[in-house]
Design a protein around this motif. Structure first.
Motif, PDB file in Angstrom:
ATOM      1  N   UNK A   7      13.956   6.472   7.415  1.00 45.79           N
ATOM      2  CA  UNK A   7      14.066   5.586   8.573  1.00 45.79           C
ATOM      3  C   UNK A   7      12.742   5.431   9.306  1.00 45.79           C
ATOM      4  N   UNK A   8      11.740   6.169   8.862  1.00 41.21           N
ATOM      5  CA  UNK A   8      10.431   6.099   9.508  1.00 41.21           C
ATOM      6  C   UNK A   8       9.610   4.950   8.931  1.00 41.21           C
ATOM      7  N   UNK A   9       8.528   4.661   9.585  1.00 39.36           N
ATOM      8  CA  UNK A   9       7.628   3.620   9.105  1.00 39.36           C
ATOM      9  C   UNK A   9       6.885   4.112   7.875  1.00 39.36           C
ATOM     10  N   UNK A  10       7.217   3.590   6.698  1.00 36.42           N
ATOM     11  CA  UNK A  10       6.534   3.857   5.433  1.00 36.42           C
ATOM     12  C   UNK A  10       5.964   5.272   5.368  1.00 36.42           C
ATOM     13  N   UNK A  35       6.094   1.596  -3.708  1.00 40.95           N
ATOM     14  CA  UNK A  35       5.122   2.643  -3.378  1.00 40.95           C
ATOM     15  C   UNK A  35       3.715   2.183  -3.711  1.00 40.95           C
ATOM     16  N   UNK A  36       2.788   2.610  -2.869  1.00 29.59           N
ATOM     17  CA  UNK A  36       1.366   2.466  -3.169  1.00 29.59           C
ATOM     18  C   UNK A  36       0.807   3.873  -3.336  1.00 29.59           C
ATOM     19  N   UNK A  37       0.155   4.100  -4.461  1.00 28.68           N
ATOM     20  CA  UNK A  37      -0.455   5.391  -4.766  1.00 28.68           C
ATOM     21  C   UNK A  37      -1.962   5.225  -4.675  1.00 28.68           C
ATOM     22  N   UNK A  48       6.534   3.285   0.653  1.00 26.37           N
ATOM     23  CA  UNK A  48       6.095   4.681   0.571  1.00 26.37           C
ATOM     24  C   UNK A  48       4.626   4.707   0.172  1.00 26.37           C
ATOM     25  N   UNK A  49       3.931   5.771   0.622  1.00 29.91           N
ATOM     26  CA  UNK A  49       2.522   5.950   0.264  1.00 29.91           C
ATOM     27  C   UNK A  49       2.308   7.372  -0.245  1.00 29.91           C
TER      28      UNK A  49
END
Length: 220
Positions: A28-31, A140-142, A191-192
């Motif tokens: 629920x958090x920002x990314x 997702x960005x890795x 996600x990061x």
């Protein structure tokens, strides 16, 4: 190439389970963002793919300052039975493969160097071959080799001279964060994940909380 069926080692499984739990607990958090502070030989690429599988991510964008690591990202994906049917895209992919990535019925991993993605054509526009990247909603960005581009000048002196020289040659002078890159490059994700063996700034500056960091050293 004969596909391998090797399972994750205990430390890799621990990283995947810990990270997946963190992402789910902060859905629920920002990314939410997470760091793997892991030395060489940990198997960050293979473990990242296992995390993507665990999280059921369909679109993963891998960004790096070191384009040479593309080979490892490709090999780990195509050589394991767990990722059968996954599609890998990089600068060598055809125009058709790039354009079809958004609609592909299966997981897509797109590898790009930050130098290339941040580049513009003669008219100042996004390069045509990178346009599709900006049209995909990334799960997702890795950011691989996160320490490149993320070191302060004072921190570089703490590392091996060979690392310092390499960093000075390959990284820009400004500090870099995943969020900053995403905003600058006009890409975003849910996600990061940071990958690095020497994430000095991210740890000492409190960029991430302790529960958002998985550590694996040579002692481990």
């Amino acid at each position: 190439m004969t596909p391998t069926e090797l399972d994750m080692r205990p430390e890799q499984r621990a990283a995947v389970e810990t990270t997946a739990a963190y992402f789910r607990n902060h859905a629920d958090n920002k990314a939410p963002k997470f760091l793997w502070n892991a030395k060489m030989r940990f198997g960050k690429t293979f473990s990242t793919y296992q995390l993507a599988k665990e999280m059921e991510w369909q679109r993963v964008l891998v960004l790096t300052f070191k384009p040479a690591v593309a080979t490892a990202w490709n090999d780990d994906l195509v050589s394991h039975v767990d990722f059968d049917g996954w599609r890998y895209i990089d600068k060598e992919a055809s125009e058709v493969e790039r354009d079809d990535a958004a609609d592909y019925d299966g997981p897509v991993v797109w590898f790009a160097s930050l130098q290339d993605l941040g580049g513009r054509d003669a008219d100042g526009n996004i390069k045509a071959k990178n346009e599709a990247i900006h049209l995909i909603d990334w799960d997702a960005i890795v950011l691989d080799e996160y320490h490149f581009g993320a070191w302060r000048d004072s921190a570089r002196a703490l590392y091996d001279p060979a690392d310092k020289t390499e960093a000075e040659q390959e990284e820009p002078n400004e500090q870099v964060t995943v969020e900053g890159l995403a905003e600058e490059l006009a890409v975003k994700a849910s996600h990061y994940l940071y990958l690095s063996g020497t994430p000095f700034r991210a740890i000492t500056d409190g960029e991430l909380t302790e529960d958002a960091i998985f550590n694996w050293t040579y002692v481990d």
